[in-house]
Design an enzyme around this catalytic site. Structure first.
Site, PDB file in Angstrom:
ATOM      1  N   CYS A   2      35.844   0.271  16.415  1.00  0.00           N
ATOM      2  CA  CYS A   2      34.935   1.234  15.817  1.00  0.00           C
ATOM      3  C   CYS A   2      33.530   1.040  16.395  1.00  0.00           C
ATOM      4  CB  CYS A   2      34.823   1.135  14.296  1.00  0.00           C
ATOM      5  SG  CYS A   2      36.377   1.421  13.457  1.00  0.00           S
ATOM      6  N   ARG A  27      35.313   1.621  21.960  1.00  0.00           N
ATOM      7  CA  ARG A  27      35.614   0.789  20.795  1.00  0.00           C
ATOM      8  C   ARG A  27      36.627   1.441  19.852  1.00  0.00           C
ATOM      9  NH1 ARG A  27      31.774  -3.157  20.153  1.00  0.00           N
ATOM     10  NH2 ARG A  27      32.375  -3.384  17.988  1.00  0.00           N
ATOM     11  N   TRP A  74      38.457   3.336  15.194  1.00  0.00           N
ATOM     12  CA  TRP A  74      39.762   2.784  15.539  1.00  0.00           C
ATOM     13  C   TRP A  74      40.385   2.434  14.188  1.00  0.00           C
ATOM     14  CZ3 TRP A  74      42.624  -1.735  14.983  1.00  0.00           C
ATOM     15  CH2 TRP A  74      43.721  -1.862  15.836  1.00  0.00           C
ATOM     16  N   ASN A 100      32.144  -0.772  10.567  1.00  0.00           N
ATOM     17  CA  ASN A 100      33.057  -1.353  11.544  1.00  0.00           C
ATOM     18  C   ASN A 100      33.477  -2.708  10.979  1.00  0.00           C
ATOM     19  OD1 ASN A 100      32.362  -3.124  14.640  1.00  0.00           O
ATOM     20  ND2 ASN A 100      34.317  -2.547  13.805  1.00  0.00           N
ATOM     21  N   GLY A 101      34.776  -2.874  10.764  1.00  0.00           N
ATOM     22  CA  GLY A 101      35.256  -4.143  10.211  1.00  0.00           C
ATOM     23  C   GLY A 101      36.342  -3.880   9.189  1.00  0.00           C
ATOM     24  N   GLU A 487      49.107 -10.311  34.363  1.00  0.00           N
ATOM     25  CA  GLU A 487      47.994  -9.360  34.308  1.00  0.00           C
ATOM     26  C   GLU A 487      48.397  -8.024  34.940  1.00  0.00           C
ATOM     27  OE1 GLU A 487      45.408  -9.024  32.755  1.00  0.00           O
ATOM     28  OE2 GLU A 487      44.158  -7.645  33.901  1.00  0.00           O
ATOM     29  N   LYS A 491      48.326  -4.524  32.945  1.00  0.00           N
ATOM     30  CA  LYS A 491      47.577  -3.347  33.417  1.00  0.00           C
ATOM     31  C   LYS A 491      48.476  -2.122  33.417  1.00  0.00           C
ATOM     32  CE  LYS A 491      44.323  -4.089  33.134  1.00  0.00           C
ATOM     33  NZ  LYS A 491      43.923  -5.375  32.700  1.00  0.00           N
ATOM     34  N   GLU A 494      49.500  -1.021  29.728  1.00  0.00           N
ATOM     35  CA  GLU A 494      48.451  -0.521  28.833  1.00  0.00           C
ATOM     36  C   GLU A 494      47.916   0.850  29.233  1.00  0.00           C
ATOM     37  OE1 GLU A 494      45.135  -3.229  28.326  1.00  0.00           O
ATOM     38  OE2 GLU A 494      44.926  -3.529  30.468  1.00  0.00           O
ATOM     39  N   HIS A 510      66.688 -16.417  34.354  1.00  0.00           N
ATOM     40  CA  HIS A 510      67.048 -16.751  32.976  1.00  0.00           C
ATOM     41  C   HIS A 510      66.900 -15.554  32.043  1.00  0.00           C
ATOM     42  CE1 HIS A 510      67.371 -20.894  34.223  1.00  0.00           C
ATOM     43  NE2 HIS A 510      66.209 -20.744  34.840  1.00  0.00           N
ATOM     44  N   LYS A 609      38.604  -1.454  23.318  1.00  0.00           N
ATOM     45  CA  LYS A 609      38.135  -2.503  24.217  1.00  0.00           C
ATOM     46  C   LYS A 609      37.645  -3.738  23.485  1.00  0.00           C
ATOM     47  CE  LYS A 609      35.949  -3.205  28.531  1.00  0.00           C
ATOM     48  NZ  LYS A 609      37.248  -3.601  29.091  1.00  0.00           N
TER      49      LYS A 609
END
Ligand code: G6P
Length: 614
Positions: A2, A27, A74, A100-101, A487, A491, A494, A510, A609
């Site tokens: 947020c 955000r 968010w 925000n929170g 990574e 990428k 996402e 395995h 983010k």
């Protein structure tokens, strides 16, 4: 998560707030809303979706007024619809709040308020807090700021909030605990308030980063007043922003992510500038110099982070162990903090975080601090919470990263870790002078080698076309290329929503090998080095099962070229530094595939983010 923006002064508030919300969309972008005070009316507009939807929605509405608050959401409590969007109004419509929170005890507060006769329009925790403030305010003759302070004393959880009210049109009230909040002091006796400095920078460079459990009253007549939730007056510490406006623009690129990928030759250089000199054979990290002796003598270092930053920690583990011979444990911050970990005063805990605000990383650090460990930070955002609570640290100097998928922050984090490992190795005598010099000059050469890889973009785009319709992908690497594989997979998943997994190449046998068929692209890091032959064998195993191999190889490699479906060559460098190069083609591949699939590259679905909730 947020983003919040607020303005009070002489200018029109709406354009400032909308522009600020666009800067903060990284955000969260589930919904957006504003509340504006104009001629005695408190106008509240909110809409599901991005800030652009809100703009369209308000086109024919009264958007006037020189005081207002805005929010981009968010979702945590309640689905992302119009009603659950912020701002939330009190039941009498006198007060509006952005938040925000998370208010963890919102349910019990809500039941208590319901008993008193209040009803709620939304499912959010924020509306509960707004009505709690209203209840305290209207049943006493205290100020609104005092009512907020008393309300916050009842709250368990995290918040960055701003309140606006019809009765106090020359005042905004802000408060913070755990979620970030910056107050900008304008040149014309006006005030700004935002989750980070990006909405503020074009109006003023004078800012105050609020501390936990602080309340700020931004009053056009009385100025900025700051005090603690326990009612102790505090002197605002005004800082000068170093952020530049150009860094917040796309500068001709289609997406921030592409811009940020292409910025890496510069961002890596900025990261090591003034910190190393290959000719004179020295490396220094000013921010941690007073702690180097302690780090060098530590029995172990614990590195904690989330997401991409956690992958940087894994690369760091290889570097620290190999070069400086220090035992490193890498932990997901979210697991570490709830696991009753064994930490003592000799431990060094290093948190890595682009934003410096990730709630789990912050909480894990606080836990380590409470047990007496030395806590260090590697952050990108200057003045962020992690950089302020740590004993010492190093900034990555990558510049603002706006694309939700981290790129340049990752390479900058790995660069700082490399510098740290080299510095510790030198101090401990675990590296020979010649290796030390070679690594320093190789590190200095990395930016131009990254540029060489970026120059092969057309080829990488062509390869991306071949795999844009894949449903699954596997990424393999060994040694410090294993975190690069993780990574690479992150990428891809996402931003393109293709299911992807990263694995140590040998572990493929395995389990994941069962998935391999002619539909499965397997991205392998097969650069020259200790495990090269072993990786070549792993490639053969994939080929034997008809998997498609896309290999990242060292320039001039002929062996893998003969087996793989596609190769992407990267310049030769020391094995320790390969992650800084091998990660670049994966960033570009993910970017192109996501664009080809029509995905929103900079703002992938459901992600944000800066993850300021657990
Ligand atoms: C989110 C972001 C990632 C980032 C992670 C950790 O998931 O989308 O890009 O790696 O948070 O964030 P931090 O700011 O602590 O590095």
């Amino acid at each position: 998560m947020c983003g919040i923006v607020a303005y009070i002064g002489e200018r029109e508030a709406y354009p400032i707030i909308i522009k600020g919300l666009k800067r903060l969309e990284y955000r969260g972008y589930d919904s957006a809303g504003v509340a504006l005070l104009n001629n005695g009316a408190l106008n509240l507009y909110k809409k599901q979706g991005k800030v652009a939807n809100l703009e369209a929605f308000t086109e024919d509405k009264d958007r006037g007024g020189s005081a207002g608050i805005g929010h981009t959401r968010w979702a945590t409590h309640g689905e992302p619809n119009d009603i659950n969007s912020h701002p939330h109004a009190s039941s009498d419509g006198e007060i509006a709040m952005i938040h925000n929170g998370i208010i963890e005890n919102y349910d019990s507060l809500k039941r208590e308020l319901q008993r008193k006769g209040y009803s709620f329009k939304s499912e959010t925790d924020t509306e509960v807090l707004t009505i709690l403030v209203e209840d305290i305010y209207k049943n006493s003759d205290i100020s609104l700021a005092e009512a907020l302070r008393l309300a916050l004393q009842q709250v368990v959880g995290a918040y960055a909030i701003v309140l606006i009210s019809r009765k106090n049109p020359r005042q905004l009230i802000a408060a913070r605990k755990s979620s970030p909040l910056v107050v900008g002091i304008g040149k014309d006796n006006d005030f700004f308030c935002a989750s980070d400095a990006t909405p503020i920078v074009e109006y003023t460079k004078k800012v105050v980063y609020m501390e936990d459990e602080e309340i700020a009253v931004l009053d056009l007549d009385k100025g900025l007043k700051l005090y603690s939730i326990d009612d102790v007056a505090k002197t605002p510490y005004i800082q000068e922003l170093e952020l530049h406006l150009e860094a917040l623009e796309k500068e001709g690129y289609d997406h921030f992510m592409l811009k940020e990928i292409h910025e890496q030759p510069r961002s890596i250089t900025d990261c090591f500038r003034g910190r190393l000199n290959a000719d004179e054979a020295w490396v220094k990290l000013g921010g941690i110099k007073d702690y180097e002796e302690k780090i060098a003598n530590a029995n172990r270092i614990i590195m904690i982070a989330c997401g991409t930053s956690w992958h940087a920690c894994l690369v760091g583990e290889y570097l620290f162990e190999d070069l400086a011979r220090i035992n490193v444990e890498v932990e997901y911050a979210s697991e570490f903090r709830y696991r009753n970990p064994i930490i003592n005063e000799d431990d060094i805990v290093i948190a890595i975080s682009q934003s410096g605000e990730t709630a789990d990383t912050l909480a894990a650090l606080e836990l380590a601090k409470s047990k007496g460990a030395t806590i260090l930070g590697i952050c990108n955002v200057v003045g962020s919470s992690i950089s302020r609570i740590t004993d010492a640290g190093s900034y990555t100097h990558a510049g603002p990263e706006i694309g939700v998928a981290s790129t340049k922050a990752f390479t900058a984090q790995v660069t700082v870790l490399t510098l740290m490992a080299l510095s510790l190795a030198k101090r401990k005598g675990t590296i020979s002078d010649s290796t030390f010099r070679t690594l320093l000059s190789e590190l200095e050469a990395i930016p131009s080698k990254v540029q060489e890889i970026l120059d092969t973009n057309d080829k990488i785009k062509f390869i991306s076309e071949q795999y844009q319709h894949a449903s699954n992908a596997l990424y393999l690497g060994r040694g410090s290329s294993f975190p690069v594989a993780l990574e690479g997979a992150l990428k891809l998943k996402e931003i393109s929503y293709i299911h992807a997994e990263g694995y140590p190449a040998a572990e493929m046998k395995h389990g994941p090998i069962a998935l391999i068929d002619e539909e499965m692209p397997v991205f392998v890091i097969a650069t020259q080095g200790t495990s090269y032959e072993k990786v070549v064998s792993n490639i053969q195993e994939v080929k034997a099962r008809k998997g498609k191999i896309i290999a990242v190889v060292t320039e001039g490699d002929e062996t893998v070229k003969g087996i793989a479906d596609h190769v992407i060559e990267i310049p030769e460098t020391d094995e320790q530094l390969v992650p800084l190069l091998s990660t670049i083609p994966f960033q570009l591949l993910s970017y192109h595939i996501a664009v080809m699939r029509g995905c929103n590259v900079d703002q992938p679905r459901n992600l944000a983010k800066s993850v300021t909730v657990e």
